[in-house]
Design a protein around this motif. Sequence first.
Motif, short mmCIF file in Angstrom:
data_model
loop_
_atom_site.label_atom_id
_atom_site.label_comp_id
_atom_site.label_asym_id
_atom_site.label_seq_id
_atom_site.Cartn_x
_atom_site.Cartn_y
_atom_site.Cartn_z
N UNK A 57 0.92 -1.26 0.19
CA UNK A 57 -0.14 0.02 0.12
C UNK A 57 0.88 1.19 0.03
N UNK A 58 0.28 2.32 0.31
CA UNK A 58 0.90 3.70 0.18
C UNK A 58 1.65 3.83 1.51
N UNK A 59 2.98 4.25 1.61
CA UNK A 59 3.78 4.69 2.32
C UNK A 59 4.12 6.15 2.36
N UNK A 60 3.74 6.96 3.25
CA UNK A 60 4.17 8.42 3.06
C UNK A 60 5.50 8.55 3.38
N UNK A 61 6.12 9.68 2.88
CA UNK A 61 7.39 10.05 3.25
C UNK A 61 7.41 10.43 4.79
N UNK A 62 6.50 11.09 5.13
CA UNK A 62 6.50 11.46 6.64
C UNK A 62 5.16 11.59 7.12
N UNK A 63 4.92 11.21 8.25
CA UNK A 63 3.50 11.36 8.80
C UNK A 63 3.64 12.45 10.08
N UNK A 64 2.67 13.47 9.92
CA UNK A 64 2.75 14.65 10.93
C UNK A 64 2.14 14.41 12.35
N UNK A 65 1.02 13.42 12.03
CA UNK A 65 0.50 13.08 13.15
C UNK A 65 -0.91 13.52 13.13
N UNK A 66 -1.40 13.96 12.01
CA UNK A 66 -2.89 14.60 11.82
C UNK A 66 -3.73 13.23 11.43
N UNK A 67 -4.92 13.26 12.32
CA UNK A 67 -5.67 12.12 12.19
C UNK A 67 -7.19 12.66 12.14
N UNK A 68 -7.74 11.94 11.29
CA UNK A 68 -9.24 12.23 10.79
C UNK A 68 -10.19 11.08 10.83
N UNK A 69 -11.42 11.17 11.46
CA UNK A 69 -12.36 10.22 11.34
C UNK A 69 -13.60 10.77 10.62
N UNK A 70 -13.90 10.05 9.62
CA UNK A 70 -14.88 10.95 8.67
C UNK A 70 -16.10 9.70 8.55
N UNK A 111 -10.99 6.15 8.60
CA UNK A 111 -10.03 6.90 9.11
C UNK A 111 -8.72 7.15 8.33
N UNK A 112 -8.34 8.49 8.51
CA UNK A 112 -7.51 9.27 7.51
C UNK A 112 -6.27 9.53 8.16
N UNK A 113 -5.04 9.36 7.91
CA UNK A 113 -3.72 9.81 8.35
C UNK A 113 -3.23 10.89 7.27
N UNK A 114 -3.20 12.02 7.72
CA UNK A 114 -2.43 12.95 6.82
C UNK A 114 -3.41 13.20 5.36
N UNK A 115 -4.88 12.77 5.69
CA UNK A 115 -5.66 12.86 4.41
C UNK A 115 -5.78 11.58 3.69
N UNK A 116 -5.05 10.50 4.06
CA UNK A 116 -4.96 9.43 3.20
C UNK A 116 -5.72 8.41 4.24
N UNK A 117 -6.65 7.49 3.69
CA UNK A 117 -7.35 6.38 4.30
C UNK A 117 -6.51 5.32 4.67
N UNK A 118 -6.95 4.87 5.67
CA UNK A 118 -5.88 3.70 6.22
C UNK A 118 -6.09 2.68 5.32
N UNK A 119 -7.21 2.33 4.59
CA UNK A 119 -7.31 1.20 3.82
C UNK A 119 -6.21 1.53 2.50
N UNK A 120 -6.02 2.53 2.04
CA UNK A 120 -4.81 2.42 1.10
C UNK A 120 -3.45 2.59 1.58
N UNK A 121 -3.36 2.87 2.82
CA UNK A 121 -1.87 2.59 3.43
C UNK A 121 -1.35 1.48 3.66
N UNK A 122 -0.05 1.31 3.41
CA UNK A 122 0.53 -0.41 3.73
C UNK A 122 0.31 -0.61 5.27
#
Length: 561
Positions: free
Chosen positions: A318-331, A386-397
């Motif tokens: 899945x997607x691996x961001x270069x850096x995670x800032x800590x921003x978390x969103x639940x939609x 659930x989104x980390x820096x705007x990316x849903x966890x479903x897409x993240x590795x």
Amino acid sequence: MKEMTARLTQAAPLTMRLFAATVCVNVLSFASPLFVMLILGQYTNTGFDGTLVTFAVGMVLAMALQVGLKQVRTAMAAAVSEAPDERLAAGVADVLTRARMGALWRVPEALRRSIPAHLDAVRKAYSATSITSVLDAPFCLAFIAAAWWLSPWVGAVALVGTAALLGQGLAATRAQQRTMREAQREDMTLRGMVESAQRGADTVRLFGGGVFVQERCARQGATVRGLNMAVERMRLGGMNAAMTIPVLARVAVYAVGAKEVVVGNLTVAGLIAANILVSRAFMVVAQFVGTGMRLARGRQALRDIRELSRVPLEAGSGTALREFSGRLSLRDVAFAYPGSSAPLFESLTVSLPPGSVAVVHGPSGAGKTTFARLLTGLVVPTRGDVLADGITLRQLAPAWWRAQVVYVPQEPTFVSGTLRENITLMRPDMDDEAVAEVVRLCGLTALVADLPQRLQTPLTRAGRTLSYGIRRRVALARAVTTQGRLVVMDDPFEGLDEDGVHVVSAVLRDCARQGRTIIVCADAPDVLTDAHVRLDLGRKPEPEIVWAASPGRQRTKEQSA
């Protein structure tokens, strides 16, 4: 037989050599009856010792060649199943480590616990012994045909006898297998009762449950013993039949063969040779029947393993961001367990900027632990994202995301390994100095010093040999090694003494100073007195979200006191 055929087909070049070796081994089995016929036919008539020596040397060479070919054939048969067995074990390990937790929970516990035994049953079912006995089975007809060529009547007796042995063996195998499956189910129930009594030892003693437990275990034990006795009776009956049928058949062979000798249709040498051939045919059939039981167990084990393999897996990439800032969103997040009448929570929408401190509170059963697991990706929302820096966890590795989370579960468990291996599970390349600093930070220095093997002390029974408070500290040490920007702690102060509370509070203060996003799940809303936001999961179905009027420095209950 489908699985065995598939294994043989996948290793086609090796299988061809295996077939050739099998043909040679069985052809060489004719050397013994041929030797008897030649000795009793030619040597006894001529008395020439050279003939005897020649035949004896030839027989010895044939036997030596057969033994050598059998060893080579066994090695080739073992090689046929080596790769499939490794793939099966790797597949099971992959499922157990990557299965979606919600789906894995729905797999019966008895099945999950019996997986090692199932893998062993499959290995035995498709072992070299099983493969060679199956390949030898058709040559039973060759031995009977040879006996028929010597005397049709003797051949007919051999055919009837081997058919009777095969039919009895297969029928006994099916009956025994059904009873064994029932016995295994009942035994698993008994094991569960015993384990429950052991885990609930305090309940059994304090509430007078001893008699109740003993009576239930006694009844279940009697059921298991009865089924096991039935299996043993079937096994002994099958063994007796397997010994009796060949004996009776050989008696019939000698009786019919003797009559044939008297009327001049068969020689004495031919009778002895025919008996050797018939005995060889019975041995091949007996081995095949024994293999049938192993194959039946293997088929059942494969069915159970394949049922487990149908469990959906987490994404392997899945997607691996270069850096995670800590921003978390639940939609618009909702979660409900399969079969439940109502969701634990729904319509949950909140956005936490980097460095936020949140408290998720509510009574027992409100869904706090599920919420924490949701943030780590262990379970997925029934609805929403659930989104980390705007990316849903479903897409993240998944592996990348969990490296961004400092997670302390409510009930920590550990893998079979040393204390050091468990602490550095996420970062096995940590040097000794870094590990020592983590140990100090989490207040484990004195504990480690008291252990005879220090950090090399093995953790057994998932760490349950340690006290609950120590397990919480070890889990904290394991979590902080990730150095993630999101901190998720599920009831972090539960079961801790004053020193333990101080350690956790210090870690939380340190994380807050570093600007990490902190989410703490607890029963009470004031576990962190200056949290920026509080989520009340006790409000159903839509949680209540309360933001602080003027967020200040995060403080723990310890600081407020």
